[in-house]
Structures are given as structure tokens and as C-alpha cells.
Design a protein around this motif. Structure first.
Motif, PDB file in Angstrom:
ATOM      1  N   LEU A  69       0.830  -1.206   0.000  1.00  0.00           N
ATOM      2  CA  LEU A  69       0.000   0.000   0.000  1.00  0.00           C
ATOM      3  C   LEU A  69       0.865   1.258   0.000  1.00  0.00           C
ATOM      4  CD1 LEU A  69      -2.904  -0.753   2.530  1.00  0.00           C
ATOM      5  CD2 LEU A  69      -3.162  -0.099   0.134  1.00  0.00           C
ATOM      6  N   THR A  70       1.939   1.213   0.761  1.00  0.00           N
ATOM      7  CA  THR A  70       2.794   2.401   0.920  1.00  0.00           C
ATOM      8  C   THR A  70       3.564   2.735  -0.343  1.00  0.00           C
ATOM      9  OG1 THR A  70       3.064   1.913   3.281  1.00  0.00           O
ATOM     10  CG2 THR A  70       4.662   3.416   2.273  1.00  0.00           C
ATOM     11  N   PHE A  71       4.134   1.728  -0.966  1.00  0.00           N
ATOM     12  CA  PHE A  71       5.043   1.947  -2.083  1.00  0.00           C
ATOM     13  C   PHE A  71       4.458   1.535  -3.432  1.00  0.00           C
ATOM     14  CE2 PHE A  71       7.504   1.241   1.794  1.00  0.00           C
ATOM     15  CZ  PHE A  71       8.231   2.420   1.847  1.00  0.00           C
ATOM     16  N   PRO A  85       9.608  -3.057   0.666  1.00  0.00           N
ATOM     17  CA  PRO A  85       9.280  -3.266  -0.743  1.00  0.00           C
ATOM     18  C   PRO A  85      10.502  -3.736  -1.521  1.00  0.00           C
ATOM     19  CG  PRO A  85       9.696  -0.950  -0.365  1.00  0.00           C
ATOM     20  CD  PRO A  85       9.802  -1.623   0.985  1.00  0.00           C
ATOM     21  N   LEU A  86      10.273  -4.496  -2.568  1.00  0.00           N
ATOM     22  CA  LEU A  86      11.320  -4.845  -3.520  1.00  0.00           C
ATOM     23  C   LEU A  86      11.077  -4.006  -4.766  1.00  0.00           C
ATOM     24  CD1 LEU A  86      11.472  -8.735  -3.154  1.00  0.00           C
ATOM     25  CD2 LEU A  86      12.894  -7.012  -2.035  1.00  0.00           C
ATOM     26  N   ILE A  87      12.001  -3.141  -5.068  1.00  0.00           N
ATOM     27  CA  ILE A  87      11.843  -2.178  -6.161  1.00  0.00           C
ATOM     28  C   ILE A  87      12.653  -2.633  -7.366  1.00  0.00           C
ATOM     29  CG2 ILE A  87      12.032   0.237  -6.840  1.00  0.00           C
ATOM     30  CD1 ILE A  87      10.094  -0.274  -4.525  1.00  0.00           C
ATOM     31  N   THR A 113      13.154  -0.197 -12.886  1.00  0.00           N
ATOM     32  CA  THR A 113      12.442   0.994 -13.367  1.00  0.00           C
ATOM     33  C   THR A 113      11.874   1.834 -12.234  1.00  0.00           C
ATOM     34  OG1 THR A 113      10.348  -0.226 -13.551  1.00  0.00           O
ATOM     35  CG2 THR A 113      11.799  -0.223 -15.473  1.00  0.00           C
ATOM     36  N   GLY A 114      12.116   1.408 -10.988  1.00  0.00           N
ATOM     37  CA  GLY A 114      11.585   2.140  -9.849  1.00  0.00           C
ATOM     38  C   GLY A 114      10.203   1.694  -9.425  1.00  0.00           C
ATOM     39  N   THR A 115       9.673   0.676 -10.069  1.00  0.00           N
ATOM     40  CA  THR A 115       8.346   0.154  -9.738  1.00  0.00           C
ATOM     41  C   THR A 115       8.457  -0.959  -8.708  1.00  0.00           C
ATOM     42  OG1 THR A 115       7.567   0.657 -11.963  1.00  0.00           O
ATOM     43  CG2 THR A 115       6.255  -0.893 -10.671  1.00  0.00           C
ATOM     44  N   MET A 116       7.565  -0.953  -7.731  1.00  0.00           N
ATOM     45  CA  MET A 116       7.564  -2.008  -6.733  1.00  0.00           C
ATOM     46  C   MET A 116       7.099  -3.313  -7.371  1.00  0.00           C
ATOM     47  SD  MET A 116       5.251  -2.364  -3.333  1.00  0.00           S
ATOM     48  CE  MET A 116       3.852  -2.551  -4.431  1.00  0.00           C
ATOM     49  N   VAL A 117       7.849  -4.401  -7.146  1.00  0.00           N
ATOM     50  CA  VAL A 117       7.497  -5.685  -7.742  1.00  0.00           C
ATOM     51  C   VAL A 117       6.988  -6.686  -6.711  1.00  0.00           C
ATOM     52  CG1 VAL A 117       9.049  -5.430  -9.692  1.00  0.00           C
ATOM     53  CG2 VAL A 117       9.898  -6.484  -7.594  1.00  0.00           C
ATOM     54  N   ALA A 118       7.347  -6.485  -5.425  1.00  0.00           N
ATOM     55  CA  ALA A 118       6.937  -7.426  -4.387  1.00  0.00           C
ATOM     56  C   ALA A 118       7.263  -6.824  -3.028  1.00  0.00           C
ATOM     57  CB  ALA A 118       7.659  -8.768  -4.560  1.00  0.00           C
TER      58      ALA A 118
END
Length: 263
Positions: free
Chosen positions: A155-157, A214-216, A219-224
Motif C-alpha cells: 500500500l505504501t510503495f 518493498p522490492l523495487i 524501473t523504480g516500480t515495486m514488484v513485491a
């Protein structure tokens, strides 16, 4: 009492009007805690006519998507086999598993890898000892976003619109300490954003807490999200945050290398 969500309420008006829709409803009648179901229970949960359930179940048995033992139906191994082919799941699990084992060795506590699926946490991998509690989490299990550490991290990232969508519906209380007020949840999310990690204390199970990061991706997108879960009496939050931070970059680097090789 199970803390897992019950089977998702189906959209009967749409799904039950097609053969594939009926198959979906039959398979989704099986909840996370169900080893087997009788025909009548599948009919009740799916909302599909008994004759259709019986006919389609015979085809699903032939395809290996269902198994039958006596009068009870079980989900078939063919479903598990197909599920293991999902690229996103396989890449994440293979990249994270060695580091999850390292985390387990360093902490002696349960380690979870989870992704966002709709408005829920979906567990992709779990590493724990024989004596550790197996519930409420399990591989391929689902839990609410608002009260799990991995869910709070997602939710946060995650996407900016996600929080508003989650609090638009009533939040489920699982323990006396579960946060169900949107305002309080927003405060937790703000704290997680500042700290770089999310935490929940006894919101899922009394006597336990979890810490997640978070696992970023590249590209800077959170994946897991990756978490450590431990009994509150021996939990060391600072230690867990430090260890999670050490492995997170290595996991995402492994994921990036796999993606580069596939291009």
C-alpha cells in the motif's frame, strides 16, 4: 478459526452464462483451507446448476484439473503444474528464495515473499522452520492488504490510487488490534513511507509481529514485498529491518539480470 479469506463471491450473472465462466466458478469454490469438497457443496458455493457441475466435473477430471476420491473432489495436480509456469511468479521466487533462506538462517523466523493481486496480498514463497506456526499464511494464500506487513508495504510503495480503493470498502477486523479506520491506516502508511519499511503488531495473529520492505525493480516500480514474522516477545525489529535492507537490493538485481537475459 482460519484467518484466510473465504472463496471470492462470484459474479454469477456474467460468469455462469458461459462454459468457461462455470468452470472458473467450480474451481474457485475451493477455498484456501479446503482439501476436498463434495458435489453438493461445490454446487452451493459456485451457484452453478447441479447437472452442469456434474457434467463439467467429469471433463475437469479427464483433464487432470480435478481429482476424485470416493464422493469428494480435489483440485488436481495439473493446476499446480500449470501455475508453476507463470513467468512473473517463477522469476521472483527463484531470485528471492536463496536470500529468504539466508534471512531465515540469520533470524530463525518466518520469511514471506508477497505480491499485490487486486486488493489482496498473494504469497509467492515462504521459508520457515518445522516448529513455526503454519497459519495464517501459506504459499498461494491470500490476506488483506490493510493489516499485513507485506500488505502495508504494498500500500505504501505501490500505486497511488490503491489506498483509496482499499478503504472504500469496510476493513475486516481479524484481531482486537487490527486497524480498520481509514484515518489510522493512513497514519501507518505515512509512517512506513518515512521509515522505508512497514510493520504490523498483532493485527493478523495475537502474539506475532511482522516487518516488511518493498522490492523495487530497475524501473523504480515495486514488484513485491519481503517480510520477517516473529513472536512479539523475541522480535528484534531493528535487526530485521537491517537484514531485509541488505538482501533487497540483491534480490532486485537478480530479477533485473533475468529480465535482461530474456530480452
Amino acid at each position: 478459526m482460519s484467518l484466510m479469506y473465504p472463496p471470492v463471491a462470484p459474479e454469477l450473472d456474467d460468469a455462469a452464462n458461459s462454459v468457461l465462466g462455470k468452470v472458473r466458478l467450480i474451481l474457485e469454490a475451493f477455498g484456501p483451507d479446503d482439501e476436498s469438497l463434495g458435489l453438493s457443496e461445490i454446487v452451493r458455493r459456485s451457484g452453478v446448476a447441479k447437472a452442469s457441475v456434474h457434467r463439467l466435473a467429469q471433463e475437469l477430471l479427464r483433464w487432470g484439473l480435478l481429482e476424485r476420491r470416493g464422493s469428494e473432489y480435489w483440485l488436481g495436480m495439473r493446476l499446480f503444474e500449470i501455475g508453476q509456469r507463470v513467468p512473473r511468479q517463477r522469476i521472483l521466487r527463484e531470485a528471492a528464495r536463496p536470500y529468504m533462506e539466508d534471512l531465515y538462517q540469520a533470524t530463525g523466523e518466518t520469511i514471506h515473499l508477497a505480491v499485490l493481486d487486486g486488493h489482496e496480498v498473494l504469497y509467492l514463497e515462504k521459508v520457515s522452520g518445522h516448529s513455526q506456526v503454519s497459519r495464517p499464511s501459506r504459499i498461494a494464500g491470500r490476506m488483506p492488504l490493510h493489516c499485513t506487513a507485506t500488505g502495508k508495504a504494498l500500500l505504501t510503495f505501490g500505486p497511488a490510487h490503491l489506498f483509496a480503493e482499499v478503504v472504500a470498502a469496510p476493513l475486516t477486523r481479524l484481531t482486537p488490534r487490527t486497524v480498520i479506520l481509514p484515518k489510522l491506516l493512513a497514519q501507518e502508511i505515512d509512517q512506513a513511507k518515512k521509515a522505508g519499511y512497514a510493520i504490523e503488531r498483532e493485527q493478523i495473529r495475537v502474539g506475532y509481529l511482522s516487518v516488511a520492505i518493498p522490492l523495487i525493480g530497475a524501473t523504480g516500480t515495486m514488484v513485491a514485498a519481503l517480510s520477517v514474522t516473529a513472536p512479539t516477545f523475541r522480535a528484534d525489529v531493528n535487526k530485521y529491518v537491517s537484514l531485509l535492507g541488505m538482501v533487497s537490493g540483491r534480490i532486485t538485481k537478480s530479477i533485473t539480470l533475468v529480465d535482461d537475459q530474456r530480452r
